[in-house]
Write an enzyme that holds these catalytic residues in place. Structure first.
Site, PDB file in Angstrom:
ATOM      1  N   ASP A  67      48.645  42.075  37.657  1.00 58.45           N
ATOM      2  CA  ASP A  67      47.984  41.113  38.547  1.00 58.45           C
ATOM      3  C   ASP A  67      47.193  40.068  37.778  1.00 58.45           C
ATOM      4  OD1 ASP A  67      46.086  42.971  37.674  1.00 58.45           O
ATOM      5  OD2 ASP A  67      45.910  43.933  39.630  1.00 58.45           O
ATOM      6  N   ASN A 135      38.434  51.896  46.351  1.00 57.00           N
ATOM      7  CA  ASN A 135      38.999  51.932  47.712  1.00 57.00           C
ATOM      8  C   ASN A 135      40.472  52.364  47.719  1.00 57.00           C
ATOM      9  OD1 ASN A 135      40.285  49.708  46.662  1.00 57.00           O
ATOM     10  ND2 ASN A 135      39.609  48.255  48.232  1.00 57.00           N
ATOM     11  N   GLU A 142      45.359  46.014  48.258  1.00 50.37           N
ATOM     12  CA  GLU A 142      44.199  46.563  48.960  1.00 50.37           C
ATOM     13  C   GLU A 142      44.664  47.424  50.138  1.00 50.37           C
ATOM     14  OE1 GLU A 142      41.575  46.284  47.434  1.00 50.37           O
ATOM     15  OE2 GLU A 142      41.027  44.252  46.832  1.00 50.37           O
TER      16      GLU A 142
HETATM   17  C1  F6R Z   1      43.787  45.846  37.179  1.00 50.41           C
HETATM   18  C2  F6R Z   1      44.140  46.452  38.454  1.00 50.41           C
HETATM   19  C3  F6R Z   1      43.171  47.237  39.267  1.00 50.41           C
HETATM   20  C4  F6R Z   1      42.260  48.142  38.433  1.00 50.41           C
HETATM   21  C5  F6R Z   1      41.263  48.865  39.342  1.00 50.41           C
HETATM   22  C6  F6R Z   1      40.295  49.730  38.548  1.00 50.41           C
HETATM   23  O1  F6R Z   1      44.896  45.175  36.616  1.00 50.41           O
HETATM   24  O2  F6R Z   1      45.240  46.286  38.869  1.00 50.41           O
HETATM   25  O3  F6R Z   1      43.874  48.029  40.197  1.00 50.41           O
HETATM   26  O4  F6R Z   1      43.036  49.076  37.741  1.00 50.41           O
HETATM   27  O5  F6R Z   1      40.538  47.921  40.080  1.00 50.41           O
HETATM   28  O6  F6R Z   1      39.491  48.913  37.746  1.00 50.41           O
HETATM   29  P1  F6R Z   1      38.552  49.529  36.626  1.00 50.41           P
HETATM   30  O7  F6R Z   1      39.450  50.121  35.597  1.00 50.41           O
HETATM   31  O8  F6R Z   1      37.776  48.361  36.072  1.00 50.41           O
HETATM   32  O9  F6R Z   1      37.699  50.546  37.289  1.00 50.41           O
END
Ligand code: F6R
Length: 243
Positions: A67, A135, A142
């Protein structure tokens, strides 16, 4: 799903590293699906170390990122293109033309999504690295994102913007939208490694593994993939097995 529970985040990184290393050793043209955020940084450090020790080469490896934020310039310190250069690409022998990240600055975002999905169709991911949102999001899919979604623009959940505000000066600076691989794009990977650490992820991990496959927890769809390894530390595993 294979579930591996280890003592701490260093061991989470090490378990993931061992799997990724073996995949690259078996196939020097492996396609890696990469994530950003804080969770995979330890894994990327281990990959850099093993490149420096001449154990691994990325010369013929291809990477596809999950992403990218919409509206952040590629020089912005929080954009994922910048993140990947800082935490991995600038320290290994990968050819930048073999690294793919959606362009969140594209004038026509719909066209960019289509283009990125074409890139994914041309490069089947051998191993996809995932973190998980508090979440339950994977990539930036999401809650309530359809399971058959492909690469698309998503409005970030308020929870996600709050969680990621730690990387920005203020929550208002966190972009409102991102381009993300869709859930069905992610599920096309041959193998998926999901890593999570800290108590903050415990509920998402519990729902992902023990809850129903439900749009409210996008990560729960991983229960249907034939080759998923979940690697968590004790704190993230805290709510498992409580009935
Ligand atoms: C990042 C992504 C997100 C993160 C998730 C956890 O490329 O796709 O799904 O893996 O938000 O983020 P952290 O590792 O910062 O807790």
């Amino acid at each position: 799903m294979q579930i591996i529970i280890v003592e701490n985040k260093e061991k989470v990184s090490l378990e993931a590293f061992n799997i990724v290393k073996n995949i690259i050793l078996k196939n020097n043209q492996a396609v890696l699906g990469l994530a950003t955020g804080s969770t995979p940084i330890g894994l990327y450090k281990l990959l850099i170390d093993s490149f420096k020790k001449e154990q691994l080469s990325f010369k013929d490896v291809t990477t596809c990122n999950l992403d990218e934020y919409v509206g952040l310039d590629r020089n912005h310190p929080q954009c994922y293109y910048h993140f990947m250069k800082e935490h991995l690409f600038d320290h290994i022998d990968i050819s930048l033309e073999n690294t793919f990240i959606p362009n969140g600055m594209a004038e026509d975002l719909e066209k960019e999504c289509k283009h990125y999905e074409d890139v994914l169709n041309q490069h089947q991911v051998d191993v996809q690295i995932l973190g998980v949102g508090s979440n339950g999001h994977i990539g930036f899919n999401e809650p309530m994102t359809p399971f058959d979604s492909i690469t698309h623009v998503i409005e970030l959940a308020q929870q996600t913007r709050e969680d990621n505000a730690r990387f920005f000066d203020a929550i208002e600076d966190v972009p409102t939208h991102a381009i993300t691989m869709g859930i069905s794009s992610i599920l096309r990977a041959k193998k998926i490694i999901l890593m999570a650490t800290s108590e903050y992820k415990a509920q998402a991990i519990q729902q992902m593994i023990e809850g129903p496959v439900d749009l409210k927890c996008p990560a729960s769809i991983l229960q249907t993939h034939p080759d998923v390894v979940v690697i968590v530390d004790k704190d993230a595993a805290r709510m498992l097995g409580n009935g």
